[in-house]
Design a protein around this motif. Structure first.
Motif, short mmCIF file in Angstrom:
data_model
loop_
_atom_site.label_atom_id
_atom_site.label_comp_id
_atom_site.label_asym_id
_atom_site.label_seq_id
_atom_site.Cartn_x
_atom_site.Cartn_y
_atom_site.Cartn_z
N GLY A 277 -1.72 5.64 23.12
CA GLY A 277 -0.66 5.68 24.13
C GLY A 277 -0.39 7.07 24.60
O GLY A 277 0.00 7.29 25.76
N THR A 278 -0.59 8.05 23.74
CA THR A 278 -0.38 9.45 24.13
C THR A 278 -1.29 9.85 25.27
O THR A 278 -0.88 10.54 26.21
CB THR A 278 -0.61 10.37 22.92
N VAL A 279 -2.54 9.41 25.21
CA VAL A 279 -3.50 9.75 26.27
C VAL A 279 -3.04 9.18 27.61
O VAL A 279 -3.06 9.86 28.64
CB VAL A 279 -4.91 9.22 25.91
N TRP A 280 -2.57 7.91 27.61
CA TRP A 280 -2.11 7.30 28.86
C TRP A 280 -0.93 8.06 29.45
O TRP A 280 -0.85 8.29 30.65
CB TRP A 280 -1.72 5.84 28.62
N ARG A 281 0.01 8.47 28.59
CA ARG A 281 1.17 9.20 29.09
C ARG A 281 0.78 10.55 29.67
O ARG A 281 1.35 10.99 30.67
CB ARG A 281 2.20 9.37 27.96
N ARG A 282 -0.20 11.18 29.09
CA ARG A 282 -0.63 12.50 29.56
C ARG A 282 -1.22 12.43 30.97
O ARG A 282 -1.10 13.39 31.75
CB ARG A 282 -1.66 13.11 28.61
N ILE A 283 -1.87 11.32 31.29
CA ILE A 283 -2.54 11.23 32.60
C ILE A 283 -1.73 10.40 33.59
O ILE A 283 -2.22 10.07 34.67
CB ILE A 283 -3.96 10.66 32.45
N ASP A 284 -0.50 10.02 33.25
CA ASP A 284 0.39 9.27 34.12
C ASP A 284 -0.17 7.91 34.50
O ASP A 284 0.11 7.37 35.57
CB ASP A 284 0.72 10.08 35.39
N GLY A 285 -1.00 7.32 33.64
CA GLY A 285 -1.44 5.95 33.84
C GLY A 285 -2.56 5.75 34.83
O GLY A 285 -2.96 4.61 35.09
N PHE A 286 -3.10 6.82 35.44
CA PHE A 286 -4.27 6.67 36.30
C PHE A 286 -5.11 7.94 36.25
O PHE A 286 -4.60 9.02 36.02
CB PHE A 286 -3.90 6.30 37.74
N THR A 287 -6.41 7.76 36.43
CA THR A 287 -7.34 8.84 36.17
C THR A 287 -7.87 9.48 37.46
O THR A 287 -7.68 8.97 38.56
CB THR A 287 -8.54 8.33 35.37
N ASP A 288 -8.53 10.56 37.30
CA ASP A 288 -9.28 11.35 38.28
C ASP A 288 -8.59 11.51 39.63
O ASP A 288 -7.37 11.74 39.67
CB ASP A 288 -10.73 10.86 38.41
N ARG A 289 -9.28 11.34 40.77
CA ARG A 289 -8.76 11.76 42.07
C ARG A 289 -8.81 10.59 43.07
O ARG A 289 -9.71 10.51 43.90
CB ARG A 289 -9.60 12.92 42.62
N PRO A 290 -7.85 9.66 43.03
CA PRO A 290 -7.89 8.50 43.93
C PRO A 290 -7.83 8.88 45.41
O PRO A 290 -8.28 8.11 46.26
CB PRO A 290 -6.67 7.68 43.52
N GLU A 291 -7.28 10.05 45.72
CA GLU A 291 -7.19 10.44 47.13
C GLU A 291 -8.56 10.70 47.76
O GLU A 291 -8.70 10.77 48.98
CB GLU A 291 -6.30 11.68 47.29
N LEU A 292 -9.59 10.82 46.91
CA LEU A 292 -10.94 11.05 47.41
C LEU A 292 -11.67 9.76 47.76
O LEU A 292 -12.77 9.80 48.30
CB LEU A 292 -11.76 11.83 46.37
N ALA A 293 -11.06 8.62 47.49
CA ALA A 293 -11.71 7.34 47.75
C ALA A 293 -11.89 7.09 49.23
O ALA A 293 -11.00 7.38 50.04
CB ALA A 293 -10.90 6.21 47.12
N ARG A 294 -13.03 6.52 49.60
CA ARG A 294 -13.35 6.18 50.98
C ARG A 294 -13.83 4.73 51.05
O ARG A 294 -14.56 4.27 50.19
CB ARG A 294 -14.43 7.12 51.53
#
Length: 245
Positions: free
Chosen positions: A202-219
């Protein structure tokens, strides 16, 4: 044998009864859980259903068996997402019981072959256990396939992140109207990994705010390419499964 692709929910009982003994039944297994501030909670369900429907249609003429797509299971093992809100989760024990009951139902009506097409990482262990249980309890042949493992083109991550660039692009391809604004991240959050080890924290999830990498780069174009590639590979797998089971 008849080559045909059907949706279980759109087919009458007599036609299902006629096809089930020779058919491969595909059960998409999704989830309803938070996917950051920009993706719908149905992300995993949407993608699993799209892959299952697309693959069945693409494989129908080559499978040599009827392909029947069951209604998508819309809830998964998502307890680790509960702290963020927007999540409807089944315990692993409940999800296992649900899938086993569906396998029991298929077997009782003459079905012999099932594919669990999974769309959520938290379901992996449950799907594996359900496939093993279904084969011994109900004399079924059960395959388990995680759709993202088919995203093997050069440059793709081996396991796409959660609600990051990969999944965001896939939802853009399936339901672009459900994708919200994506705030740029200055850098991708660090996800702790150990080679060859699955980590649950659970600590890992909290550190990354529940989502990974760079979603703004999605096309959307990347998502369409990925979806087409995964659907085609899933279709090939269905043809292989139909030939060996």
């Amino acid at each position: 044998m008849v080559s045909v692709a059907l949706r279980w929910s759109e087919t009458d009982r007599d036609r299902l009864r006629r096809h089930l003994p020779e058919a491969v039944v595909i059960i998409p297994v999704g989830a309803t859980e938070q996917h950051g501030p920009h993706l719908p909670t149905s992300t995993d369900t949407l993608i699993a259903a799209a892959v299952a429907d697309g693959a069945a249609a693409a494989a129908a003429d080559r499978s040599g068996r009827p392909l029947i797509v069951a209604p998508t299971i819309a809830w998964g093992a998502s307890d680790h997402h509960l702290p963020y809100g927007g999540t409807l989760s089944l315990s692993p024990e409940t999800l296992l019981a649900v899938i086993c009951d569906l396998l029991r139902s298929i077997a009782a009506q003459g079905g012999r072959r099932v594919v669990l097409l999974n769309g959520h990482g938290g379901n992996i262990g449950v799907c594996h256990a359900a496939a093993a249980a279904g084969s011994t309890r109900f004399d079924l042949s059960v395959a388990h396939l995680d759709y993202w493992r088919l995203a093997g083109t050069e440059g793709e991550p081996p396991v796409p992140g959660h609600a990051g660039e990969f999944e965001t692009s896939m939802v853009l391809a399936v339901r672009a109207d459900l994708v919200g604004p994506r705030e740029p991240r200055t850098r991708a959050p660090e996800v702790l990994t150990v080679q060859d080890v699955d980590l649950h924290s659970g600590t890992v999830w909290r550190r990354i705010d529940g989502f990974t990498d760079r979603p703004e780069l999605a096309r959307v174009g990347d998502g369409e390419r990925r979806l087409e590639d995964i659907v085609n590979r899933a279709a090939d797998r269905l043809v292989e499964i139909a030939s060996v089971l």
